[in-house]
Scaffold this motif. Structure first.
Motif, PDB file in Angstrom:
ATOM      1  N   LYS A 194     -13.520  40.185 -13.965  1.00  0.00           N
ATOM      2  CA  LYS A 194     -14.076  41.069 -12.926  1.00  0.00           C
ATOM      3  C   LYS A 194     -15.182  40.362 -12.146  1.00  0.00           C
ATOM      4  O   LYS A 194     -15.262  40.472 -10.928  1.00  0.00           O
ATOM      5  CB  LYS A 194     -14.605  42.353 -13.568  1.00  0.00           C
ATOM      6  CG  LYS A 194     -13.527  43.280 -14.079  1.00  0.00           C
ATOM      7  CD  LYS A 194     -14.106  44.528 -14.714  1.00  0.00           C
ATOM      8  CE  LYS A 194     -14.763  45.435 -13.677  1.00  0.00           C
ATOM      9  NZ  LYS A 194     -15.207  46.713 -14.285  1.00  0.00           N
ATOM     10  N   LYS A 195     -16.016  39.613 -12.857  1.00  0.00           N
ATOM     11  CA  LYS A 195     -17.078  38.853 -12.188  1.00  0.00           C
ATOM     12  C   LYS A 195     -16.493  37.813 -11.241  1.00  0.00           C
ATOM     13  O   LYS A 195     -16.971  37.640 -10.113  1.00  0.00           O
ATOM     14  CB  LYS A 195     -17.978  38.173 -13.220  1.00  0.00           C
ATOM     15  CG  LYS A 195     -18.953  39.098 -13.922  1.00  0.00           C
ATOM     16  CD  LYS A 195     -19.844  38.291 -14.855  1.00  0.00           C
ATOM     17  CE  LYS A 195     -20.891  39.169 -15.510  1.00  0.00           C
ATOM     18  NZ  LYS A 195     -21.773  38.383 -16.413  1.00  0.00           N
ATOM     19  N   ARG A 196     -15.461  37.117 -11.720  1.00  0.00           N
ATOM     20  CA  ARG A 196     -14.840  36.078 -10.893  1.00  0.00           C
ATOM     21  C   ARG A 196     -14.201  36.685  -9.644  1.00  0.00           C
ATOM     22  O   ARG A 196     -14.324  36.143  -8.553  1.00  0.00           O
ATOM     23  CB  ARG A 196     -13.796  35.313 -11.721  1.00  0.00           C
ATOM     24  CG  ARG A 196     -13.063  34.249 -10.930  1.00  0.00           C
ATOM     25  CD  ARG A 196     -12.263  33.341 -11.839  1.00  0.00           C
ATOM     26  NE  ARG A 196     -11.417  34.079 -12.759  1.00  0.00           N
ATOM     27  CZ  ARG A 196     -10.239  34.606 -12.443  1.00  0.00           C
ATOM     28  NH1 ARG A 196      -9.773  34.489 -11.208  1.00  0.00           N
ATOM     29  NH2 ARG A 196      -9.521  35.262 -13.341  1.00  0.00           N
ATOM     30  N   ARG A 197     -13.521  37.820  -9.815  1.00  0.00           N
ATOM     31  CA  ARG A 197     -12.907  38.482  -8.661  1.00  0.00           C
ATOM     32  C   ARG A 197     -13.963  38.940  -7.668  1.00  0.00           C
ATOM     33  O   ARG A 197     -13.787  38.839  -6.450  1.00  0.00           O
ATOM     34  CB  ARG A 197     -12.047  39.657  -9.116  1.00  0.00           C
ATOM     35  CG  ARG A 197     -10.725  39.248  -9.750  1.00  0.00           C
ATOM     36  CD  ARG A 197      -9.761  40.426  -9.798  1.00  0.00           C
ATOM     37  NE  ARG A 197     -10.250  41.497 -10.653  1.00  0.00           N
ATOM     38  CZ  ARG A 197      -9.930  41.634 -11.932  1.00  0.00           C
ATOM     39  NH1 ARG A 197      -9.128  40.738 -12.512  1.00  0.00           N
ATOM     40  NH2 ARG A 197     -10.398  42.643 -12.642  1.00  0.00           N
ATOM     41  N   THR A 198     -15.075  39.473  -8.198  1.00  0.00           N
ATOM     42  CA  THR A 198     -16.159  39.931  -7.314  1.00  0.00           C
ATOM     43  C   THR A 198     -16.763  38.760  -6.556  1.00  0.00           C
ATOM     44  O   THR A 198     -17.000  38.848  -5.347  1.00  0.00           O
ATOM     45  CB  THR A 198     -17.257  40.647  -8.129  1.00  0.00           C
ATOM     46  OG1 THR A 198     -16.696  41.789  -8.780  1.00  0.00           O
ATOM     47  CG2 THR A 198     -18.393  41.100  -7.228  1.00  0.00           C
ATOM     48  N   ARG A 199     -17.002  37.642  -7.253  1.00  0.00           N
ATOM     49  CA  ARG A 199     -17.535  36.452  -6.593  1.00  0.00           C
ATOM     50  C   ARG A 199     -16.605  35.969  -5.484  1.00  0.00           C
ATOM     51  O   ARG A 199     -17.042  35.661  -4.377  1.00  0.00           O
ATOM     52  CB  ARG A 199     -17.755  35.318  -7.604  1.00  0.00           C
ATOM     53  CG  ARG A 199     -19.017  35.442  -8.421  1.00  0.00           C
ATOM     54  CD  ARG A 199     -19.366  34.127  -9.094  1.00  0.00           C
ATOM     55  NE  ARG A 199     -18.303  33.636  -9.949  1.00  0.00           N
ATOM     56  CZ  ARG A 199     -18.183  33.951 -11.244  1.00  0.00           C
ATOM     57  NH1 ARG A 199     -19.055  34.752 -11.803  1.00  0.00           N
ATOM     58  NH2 ARG A 199     -17.197  33.447 -11.968  1.00  0.00           N
ATOM     59  N   ARG A 200     -15.316  35.895  -5.807  1.00  0.00           N
ATOM     60  CA  ARG A 200     -14.346  35.413  -4.820  1.00  0.00           C
ATOM     61  C   ARG A 200     -14.291  36.360  -3.610  1.00  0.00           C
ATOM     62  O   ARG A 200     -14.241  35.911  -2.467  1.00  0.00           O
ATOM     63  CB  ARG A 200     -12.968  35.283  -5.467  1.00  0.00           C
ATOM     64  CG  ARG A 200     -11.829  34.910  -4.515  1.00  0.00           C
ATOM     65  CD  ARG A 200     -12.069  33.578  -3.820  1.00  0.00           C
ATOM     66  NE  ARG A 200     -12.110  32.475  -4.728  1.00  0.00           N
ATOM     67  CZ  ARG A 200     -11.046  31.801  -5.150  1.00  0.00           C
ATOM     68  NH1 ARG A 200      -9.835  32.135  -4.734  1.00  0.00           N
ATOM     69  NH2 ARG A 200     -11.189  30.774  -5.966  1.00  0.00           N
ATOM     70  N   HIS A 201     -14.318  37.658  -3.870  1.00  0.00           N
ATOM     71  CA  HIS A 201     -14.273  38.639  -2.781  1.00  0.00           C
ATOM     72  C   HIS A 201     -15.482  38.490  -1.862  1.00  0.00           C
ATOM     73  O   HIS A 201     -15.340  38.425  -0.635  1.00  0.00           O
ATOM     74  CB  HIS A 201     -14.219  40.059  -3.359  1.00  0.00           C
ATOM     75  CG  HIS A 201     -14.384  41.136  -2.343  1.00  0.00           C
ATOM     76  ND1 HIS A 201     -13.460  41.367  -1.337  1.00  0.00           N
ATOM     77  CD2 HIS A 201     -15.389  42.050  -2.148  1.00  0.00           C
ATOM     78  CE1 HIS A 201     -13.866  42.376  -0.582  1.00  0.00           C
ATOM     79  NE2 HIS A 201     -15.033  42.793  -1.053  1.00  0.00           N
TER      80      HIS A 201
END
Length: 213
Positions: free
Chosen positions: A9-16
């Protein structure tokens, strides 16, 4: 170790957040967009942006992608018998062939590159990053070869490898600016890598083969 749900979830948020920010920077210019505007467009709080990115420049050059350890890590991960320079050349060829995001050959990167060229703080970050990469690689080479502290060879070889890395990125940037498509750029850069390998010579190419075991 498998990535947990929280880390995903953190990685997806960072990428977004990074993708939204980069889109705004391309559209309006890096200096013209505020962190608050990035947060609003990404539908997160300003604090969330800063929780994931320490600086505005990190939004374009995330430390987990634009790492100062890139060259050192490539060399540390090489298989037994492979030398430092050959490991980096092999990785660059691999990334170019698959048109990897890491070397800027993803579709649409031309506009991102133009935006970065117009932002002095991003240019400064890239220059500093290149110096840090070379320094980190020199440390690894000195450690692996057991070189004395006053031996210049690890630093000089690291400098040559760093130069190769910079030439590839410079060539990609030049061709992107000229409007070439990623396929043509990849073909040209692969030819460039062949020329670079010839120029390096055996002293650099055969330096620091990784020991077995």
């Amino acid at each position: 170790m498998a990535e947990g749900l929280r880390e995903r979830k953190k990685r997806r948020t960072r990428r977004h957040i990074s993708e939204v920010a980069t889109g705004l920077f391309v559209e309006r210019g890096f200096a013209e967009v505020t962190i608050a505007e990035v947060a609003e467009a990404a539908e997160v709080s300003v604090n969330t942006v800063y929780n994931h990115f320490r600086s505005k420049e990190d939004l374009v050059l995330p430390p987990d992608e634009a790492s100062s350890r890139r060259l050192a890590d490539i060399v540390r991960e090489r298989p037994p018998g492979e030398t430092a320079a050959r490991a980096v050349l092999a990785r660059l060829r691999e990334e170019v062939r698959r048109r990897d995001r890491a070397v800027g050959l993803a579709e649409g990167f031309g506009r991102v590159f133009e935006m970065m060229r117009g932002a002095p703080t991003l240019i400064a970050r890239l220059e500093d990053l290149a110096e840090q990469m070379t320094a980190a690689l020199a440390e690894v080479l000195a450690e692996e070869t057991g070189s004395a502290p006053d031996d210049p060879l690890p630093r000089l070889v690291a400098g040559q490898i760093g130069w190769c890395h910079a030439q590839v990125f410079g060539e990609i940037g030049r061709r992107i600016t000229a409007g070439e498509d990623p396929g043509a750029i990849a073909e040209g850069v692969l030819r460039l890598l062949d020329v670079i390998e010839e120029l390096l010579g055996e002293r650099v190419l055969e330096y620091a083969p990784r020991a077995a075991g």
